[in-house]
Scaffold this active site. Sequence first.
Site, PDB file in Angstrom:
ATOM      1  N   GLU A   1     130.916  42.864   1.847  1.00 14.32           N
ATOM      2  CA  GLU A   1     129.480  42.660   2.047  1.00 14.32           C
ATOM      3  C   GLU A   1     128.777  43.833   2.716  1.00 14.32           C
ATOM      4  O   GLU A   1     127.630  44.124   2.407  1.00 14.32           O
ATOM      5  CB  GLU A   1     129.256  41.392   2.895  1.00 14.32           C
TER       6      GLU A   1
ATOM      7  N   TYR B   1     137.348  36.809  12.542  1.00 15.54           N
ATOM      8  CA  TYR B   1     136.035  36.405  12.028  1.00 15.54           C
ATOM      9  C   TYR B   1     135.296  35.578  13.068  1.00 15.54           C
ATOM     10  O   TYR B   1     135.859  34.669  13.676  1.00 15.54           O
ATOM     11  CB  TYR B   1     136.210  35.604  10.742  1.00 15.54           C
TER      12      TYR B   1
ATOM     13  N   ASP C   1     133.152  37.249   2.941  1.00 13.77           N
ATOM     14  CA  ASP C   1     133.614  36.321   3.973  1.00 13.77           C
ATOM     15  C   ASP C   1     134.023  34.989   3.353  1.00 13.77           C
ATOM     16  O   ASP C   1     133.540  34.601   2.284  1.00 13.77           O
ATOM     17  CB  ASP C   1     132.511  36.089   5.014  1.00 13.77           C
TER      18      ASP C   1
END
EC number: 5.6.2.1
Length: 731
Positions: free
Chosen positions: A23, A312, A96
């Site tokens: 991303e 994360y 993600d």
Amino acid sequence: MEVRGLQPKRQKTFARKHLVIVESPAKAQTIEKYLGTQYVVRASMGHVIDLPKSRLAIDIEHDFQPEYITVRGRAQCLKELRTLSKQSLQVFLASDRDREGEAIAYHLAQSIQAYCDTPIKRIVFNEITPHAIRAAIGHPVPIDTAKVNAQKARRVLDRLVGYHLCPLLWHKVKNGLSAGRVQSVALRLICEREVEVKRFVPEEYWTVEGTFEKDKKSFSALLILIQGKKAVFKSKQEATSAIGLFSQSEARVSQIRSFEKNVRPKQPFTTSTLQQCAANRLGFTSRKTMQVAQQLYEGVSLGTHRVGLITYMRTDSVRVSEAAVKEVRAWIATHFSDALPGTPNRYAAKGKSQDAHEAIRPTYVAHTPERIKAHLTRDQIRLYTLIWERFVASQMTDARVRSLTFEITAGPAVFSATETQVIEQGFYRVLKMLSPKDLSKAVLPPTKEGEVVALHNVQSVQHFTQGPVRYTDASIVKMLEEKGIGRPSTYAPTISVLLDRYYVTRIQKQLMPTPLGKVISDLLTTYFHDVVDVSFTARMESKLDEVEEDKIKWNCVIADFYPAFSEKVSTVMKDLNSMRGVFDEKTDVVCSQCGDTMVKKLGRFGFFLACGKFPECRNTQPVPLAKCPRPACDGNIVGKKTRGRKEFYGCTRFPVCDFVTHFKPTFAVCPQCRCFLVEKSNRRVGTYTACVNPECRYVSPTRKNLSLGKEAVLDGSHRGAQDKGAVQHYE
């Protein structure tokens, strides 16, 4: 016929590689260093396919199907990704692993498959480390269509709510307003808390404290009983009368109580608890916490190499991988062997936890804060230290504390003194930034029951009952999580939207609704109670979770909600009277361009003055907060902002007058020098007002500073370090 010397042109060949799509560029930069020359890593810059901003784009007649388009400004990016995909051996989609990331992967796969037949694989990982990336490459997974559908349901639901409520607000209140499924509930919570704060009336009460001495060691104790009754007094006179009953009595230690307890380390951070801790310990806003955490996750250069430092950061799980547990236990065994438990500590997940990710933890526990602090910014190292300490402590032994309480009897009075000491450090040994603040050192002298102690001094202390407090970033996030409103990825954006829309302001870390926010909240609560109802929003989140678990179809969730909502919007649009101009207020300020009077209006960023002859005259100016205190200056003090968006207050006649203060002016006037008063605060007395004139020491009396005396405010809080540079060029 052969012509010598002429050779056929050699065709240029492209060395086909593997394409990895992530991303963000920072994430791409880190991963590309791990995979070597056979891989090309590129960033999609977030969503490339989404709903258009200019229209509803939901086909209500056909099961609420969304009409997606290429996001404006992303066409070139998508074209380049398609071209690279066609030239590659295979494509790995590495967005993600939450709902938004899964939707990004799904839309990229659809776009690439329509252009070429290059094999496409989905890879997921919880941390950006060489081992995690290579493991993900070796074990691709299918795109989770249930998770994609959950994102689609959330997106369609939010679009329907926003695109129906926003025009209503524009038509009935003012242009440029917005409403949302989650943000409106958060706004309602903040507004309701503000009502509670305003309604609360503090009540005065007094307590009595005594200073005792034993073996030349002094300690304080609180009066808890007087003549068998609770020692809380309504006035100073009552407290003084009570003191007279025992002031000449002998004091003895009547009882000693001691007990020990274990203190268990807290579980590793989730998104919510990280935002709360960073707000309380570091003063970070939720947005700043997530921005810094994103930097730590995507990768930071440690000199010779770049590495992702944390896992994360959008998660509601407290689960930790077995490999991480093994690593941290090995580190603890080396550095704090006596604080290593026999078996790993386990933490139970909450009922609504998705558990898709691990808890937030350092990727390498060997990267201690001291070891890598030279490579990080101040904000990065402070947040990383919180995460590192919390994770390591979570796998250490319990601390053990002893609580010791003395009860001292003096005539009809009973005093109590307590100290808490750590007798076994346990996980406290690794804590520095997160060290507990509520543990005292030894303050009570060695003594036995029945021994006499000297009563040296007794004083009465004034208090006021504490009412509800306004939400902060930390407390509103905690409330949203407790109520089941939103998800880890939505907490920070929700607060940011409320601030950006000027529905809420943040003053001294407290979230306060603006007049506009109150009107919007009241309107939505009155006419769309279900939409902004806490339990309804929580139930909707649960339904989205069920979609993700593939238990119900996504469009069924929308179909259950939309018909009644649409009908309600139509009814309110028809029946509700317009509220436009409700904030307009005439002033005596004269327009500098046409001479007409100015009108106070409410805009996106607060109140401002506009010419009463608008649109013929478009002159605007900030609302004056006070008269400039400079002698012979007829300017006004208005709010301004630096390039860094920090607020300050200056004279409208700048640069002729360069008066500046960083404290917010009030509309009150100093009774001693006639300058205006400004709002200040400190930890000892809270918020108070003081004269802006550095030559004047006036401080307005408040409930809080009355209890400490005016000198308590002036002893360095009012004319102390905080004031240096606060008022510049006054003379």
